[in-house]
Design a protein around this motif. Structure first.
Motif, PDB file in Angstrom:
ATOM      1  N   ALA A 106       0.837  -1.209   0.000  1.00 25.40           N
ATOM      2  CA  ALA A 106       0.000   0.000   0.000  1.00 25.40           C
ATOM      3  C   ALA A 106       0.867   1.252   0.000  1.00 25.40           C
ATOM      4  CB  ALA A 106      -0.937  -0.014   1.207  1.00 25.40           C
ATOM      5  N   ALA A 107       1.942   1.238   0.782  1.00 23.66           N
ATOM      6  CA  ALA A 107       2.842   2.389   0.829  1.00 23.66           C
ATOM      7  C   ALA A 107       3.489   2.624  -0.529  1.00 23.66           C
ATOM      8  CB  ALA A 107       3.907   2.178   1.905  1.00 23.66           C
ATOM      9  N   ARG A 108       3.912   1.554  -1.171  1.00 25.37           N
ATOM     10  CA  ARG A 108       4.528   1.699  -2.498  1.00 25.37           C
ATOM     11  C   ARG A 108       3.526   2.195  -3.523  1.00 25.37           C
ATOM     12  NH1 ARG A 108       9.141  -2.733  -3.801  1.00 25.37           N
ATOM     13  NH2 ARG A 108      10.507  -2.149  -2.097  1.00 25.37           N
ATOM     14  N   ALA A 109       2.288   1.736  -3.413  1.00 23.54           N
ATOM     15  CA  ALA A 109       1.249   2.180  -4.348  1.00 23.54           C
ATOM     16  C   ALA A 109       0.993   3.682  -4.199  1.00 23.54           C
ATOM     17  CB  ALA A 109      -0.040   1.402  -4.114  1.00 23.54           C
ATOM     18  N   ARG A 110       1.190   4.186  -2.987  1.00 22.83           N
ATOM     19  CA  ARG A 110       1.026   5.624  -2.742  1.00 22.83           C
ATOM     20  C   ARG A 110       2.282   6.399  -3.119  1.00 22.83           C
ATOM     21  NH1 ARG A 110      -1.081   3.403   2.042  1.00 22.83           N
ATOM     22  NH2 ARG A 110       0.834   3.948   3.142  1.00 22.83           N
ATOM     23  N   GLY A 141       5.254   5.871  -1.699  1.00 21.31           N
ATOM     24  CA  GLY A 141       6.151   5.947  -0.547  1.00 21.31           C
ATOM     25  C   GLY A 141       7.264   4.919  -0.599  1.00 21.31           C
TER      26      GLY A 141
END
Length: 92
Positions: free
Chosen positions: A75-79, A81
């Motif tokens: 999820a962080a990478r998708a954002r 981050g």
């Protein structure tokens, strides 16, 4: 290699219309469609092979990744981050 492909009349009409809309000959359209399907089948086969190898390794080593941490990292990478590198841990 010459190959004969017999299409049902309705499909042949659809192929001709789609090829015309794409600015291609029906032959070129069908060759491209077959190439795409072959590439997809090859990707699927590699994906399954890699998944089976990963499962075998996990069962042999008894190590794996925490699902919650993996989901958070994805999820962080998708954002956009950055995430810390996850480490496999024993689950046995």
């Amino acid at each position: 290699m010459a190959t004969s492909l017999k299409l049902p009349p309705q499909l042949k009409s659809r192929v001709e219309a789609a090829a015309k809309g794409a600015g291609k000959s029906p032959h070129a359209f069908m060759v491209e469609a077959i190439e795409q399907q072959v590439a997809q089948a090859e990707r699927r086969r590699r994906f399954v092979e890699e998944a089976l190898a990963a499962e075998k390794e996990a069962l042999e080593t008894g190590e794996g990744f925490n699902a919650d941490e993996v989901h958070e990292a994805m999820a962080a990478r998708a954002r956009g981050g950055r995430t810390r590198r996850l480490k496999a841990t024993p689950w046995r």
